[in-house]
Design a protein around this motif. Sequence first.
Motif, PDB file in Angstrom:
ATOM      1  N   GLY A 135      23.365  68.926  30.494  1.00 29.92           N
ATOM      2  CA  GLY A 135      23.305  67.474  30.332  1.00 29.92           C
ATOM      3  C   GLY A 135      23.775  66.964  28.996  1.00 29.92           C
ATOM      4  O   GLY A 135      23.391  65.868  28.596  1.00 29.92           O
ATOM      5  N   GLN A 136      24.580  67.763  28.297  1.00 33.25           N
ATOM      6  CA  GLN A 136      24.950  67.417  26.923  1.00 33.25           C
ATOM      7  C   GLN A 136      25.381  65.969  26.776  1.00 33.25           C
ATOM      8  O   GLN A 136      26.206  65.472  27.523  1.00 33.25           O
ATOM      9  N   LEU A 198      18.338  66.557  26.728  1.00 32.93           N
ATOM     10  CA  LEU A 198      17.825  67.892  26.439  1.00 32.93           C
ATOM     11  C   LEU A 198      16.916  68.437  27.535  1.00 32.93           C
ATOM     12  O   LEU A 198      16.395  69.541  27.418  1.00 32.93           O
ATOM     13  N   VAL A 199      16.714  67.656  28.605  1.00 32.99           N
ATOM     14  CA  VAL A 199      15.947  68.139  29.753  1.00 32.99           C
ATOM     15  C   VAL A 199      16.841  69.084  30.557  1.00 32.99           C
ATOM     16  O   VAL A 199      18.012  68.784  30.792  1.00 32.99           O
ATOM     17  N   ALA A 200      16.290  70.195  30.985  1.00 37.01           N
ATOM     18  CA  ALA A 200      17.131  71.177  31.670  1.00 37.01           C
ATOM     19  C   ALA A 200      16.301  72.068  32.580  1.00 37.01           C
ATOM     20  O   ALA A 200      15.083  72.166  32.448  1.00 37.01           O
ATOM     21  N   PHE A 201      16.996  72.719  33.509  1.00 38.35           N
ATOM     22  CA  PHE A 201      16.373  73.796  34.281  1.00 38.35           C
ATOM     23  C   PHE A 201      17.422  74.809  34.683  1.00 38.35           C
ATOM     24  O   PHE A 201      18.628  74.513  34.711  1.00 38.35           O
ATOM     25  N   ALA A 202      16.962  76.009  34.953  1.00 37.72           N
ATOM     26  CA  ALA A 202      17.826  77.072  35.463  1.00 37.72           C
ATOM     27  C   ALA A 202      17.048  77.837  36.522  1.00 37.72           C
ATOM     28  O   ALA A 202      15.852  78.094  36.369  1.00 37.72           O
ATOM     29  N   ASN A 310      17.335  68.317  18.082  1.00 37.26           N
ATOM     30  CA  ASN A 310      16.212  68.171  19.010  1.00 37.26           C
ATOM     31  C   ASN A 310      14.997  67.543  18.348  1.00 37.26           C
ATOM     32  O   ASN A 310      14.429  66.580  18.860  1.00 37.26           O
ATOM     33  N   LEU A 311      14.575  68.094  17.193  1.00 38.57           N
ATOM     34  CA  LEU A 311      13.455  67.504  16.462  1.00 38.57           C
ATOM     35  C   LEU A 311      13.860  66.142  15.881  1.00 38.57           C
ATOM     36  O   LEU A 311      13.135  65.168  15.996  1.00 38.57           O
ATOM     37  N   ILE A 312      15.000  66.121  15.241  1.00 42.34           N
ATOM     38  CA  ILE A 312      15.594  64.857  14.791  1.00 42.34           C
ATOM     39  C   ILE A 312      16.940  64.713  15.488  1.00 42.34           C
ATOM     40  O   ILE A 312      17.691  65.678  15.620  1.00 42.34           O
TER      41      ILE A 312
END
Length: 700
Positions: A135-136, A198-202, A310-312
């Motif tokens: 989802g970049q 940044l949500v993802a699954f595999a 991700n954090l910032i």
Amino acid sequence: MKLIFKVFFLFITSGLFAQIQEKVDFIRAEAVIKPIVKEKAIEGIVTYEFNALNDVSYIFLDAHDMEFTSVLLNHKKIDFLNTKSKLSIKHSFKKGKKYFITLKYKVFPKQTVYFVGWDTNSDMLNIDAQIWTQGQGKYTSYWLPSFDDMTEKVEFDINIEFDKDYTVISNGKLLEKQEKENTNLWVYSMDKPMSSYLVAFAIGNYKYVEEKSKSGIPLKLYYSPKDSLFVEPTYRYSKEIFNFLEKEIGVSYPWLNYKQIPVHDFLYAGMENTGTTIFSDSYVIDSVSFIDKNYVTINAHELAHQWFGNLITEKNGNSHWLHEGFATYYSYLAEKKLFGEEHYYWKLYDSAKAIDEAQVNEKGESLLNPKASSLTFYEKGAWALHMLREKVGDTLFKKGITSYLNKYQYKNVEVDDFIEEMELASGQKLTDFKGKWLVEKTFPFEEVKKHLTTKSEAIKVLNFIEEEVVIASSSYIHKEKIIKSYWDKTSSPELKSRIIQDYYKFLSPDFLKEALETSNLKIRRAVAKSTVKVSKELQAPFESLLSDKSYITQENALFALWSSFPEKRNQYLNATSNLIGFSNKNIRLLWLTLAIVTPEYNSLNTGIYYKELVGYTSPKFSVDTRISAFQFLNQTIGLNTASLTNLIIASNHHSWQFKKFARNLLAKLIEDEDYKQRIKLQLKELKTDNFRYIEELVSK
């Protein structure tokens, strides 16, 4: 839904949407996702919790091509507008109140979710098949109603239901696996907010090994059961990298755990989904591969993103350097820790040369340009940080980084936010630094080259050689004497391998023979890569390269020897008949091609070799393997019906790089009338309208 409501929405601009969205704060999402393999679809239910920061009349979520069967606001049905890209709701939302919106939907994702290796015409599940997301930027909204805007940060809890024979991995901590008759529901929970991309699954046939960092963070390293022997070389130094970055950055790892998952035909090298890096399984390697190609750089880069990105998170593209430049720089620092200072400075040297080469071709770019190239964001960005550290010193640099991360954690930032924190920490004004390294398009190559010579004696020597050999107008013999004088004084294998690489044409057989007598694999590989024609006096030492533990060396040595000594081709082919090479089968594909075009070699088996080579063009194999197989076939024997069919199918592959390769090769083949007619025939056999691009090419 009233017509006036629909019409009103049609006149609201995207700019107004963005302005209104600032008046609400989405806090948490809980989603239940069910992938449908046969349809390549996603069925889902997601509930968002949000607060109204002001009175507001409309909210929206980004949702591409989704069918909504139910939309509830605080458990009650509500009218909504579903356009091609957004779901919008008109309601009187009151300042200070909390709301819940529940969306039930189905979508056939055109991108972002990839069903890889499934035969959707069969009732049999493929144990090696996978489903994964990428989802970049802003593309999660192709499978989950969410937010393309990076500044909307939400705590996502993702539950995924799928066939019980498969492993499902997503962001966060696995709370439970609820077993049903034929499926399992995997319940994952986050405890901190993140941007939707940044949500993802595999999903796949996976096992894992688990380690723990010094700080107690669980590290799960996933692998396919068939690759169990490759776990150690693939993930070599993973825990060391994690421990180093946490200490070096000075801020604790911000997420519950860290998982790494290799997938087939990934679009890029890797992707830093929160706590859940997905990477290309081309980096799943054996121990022999490690010297030539390993996962270390990608491993460190994606892990560094867990802080930087991700954090910032950037507010906009003008600050993209805050993601990629930082991840690149910290990956270089991790390699410095693992492999030493010389390795680090050679990385910076190669980086500087690449930036300068682009600059010479009038592609110099500012780091603040949102449309800059990856080379600029990654490499020039890393250089900016390296020089900033040189300017302010280690202690104050680390102090500034720590302050920056602590101040803006779980928030969005711009470049000036970072510069301000570094100024406060260092007590220096960084206006000139910003202008030179961030704003300017030019890259001060001569300055950085001079800087590197003060840091690395080996780089200093290489520059001396360059200066002396270039200005020397004498014979090759004299030039070799200059090179030899430096060669004898250095013990650096990296420098020696670069001397061979850069000045091979000046080197005599005696010089190269001495180089081949070393046991150092890097130096021997440099000779193998640089040699096209092997002289008779080098034949024996060159033959020893076929046994080196380097697949690049073996591949180059085989081709050079086969080309140089026709009388011994059978012997070389016999000696290498069992070699495979990297996961892309580089040596095996070359061997098959050479065996086919060598008439005197096992001629009764030529058809078998050709069939095997054609087989590697099929979708069962990786993109890298298929590209090489297509190239070998095209350059030598030609493509048969099966490989042409595979090439046509590849022209619609989810990997844009592979799709582009396939389309370009088809366009070239179509210039030949025989190929053109054969491709036309294969298009008819495929009986589908999915290949309009190729149909248009052959109709011209």
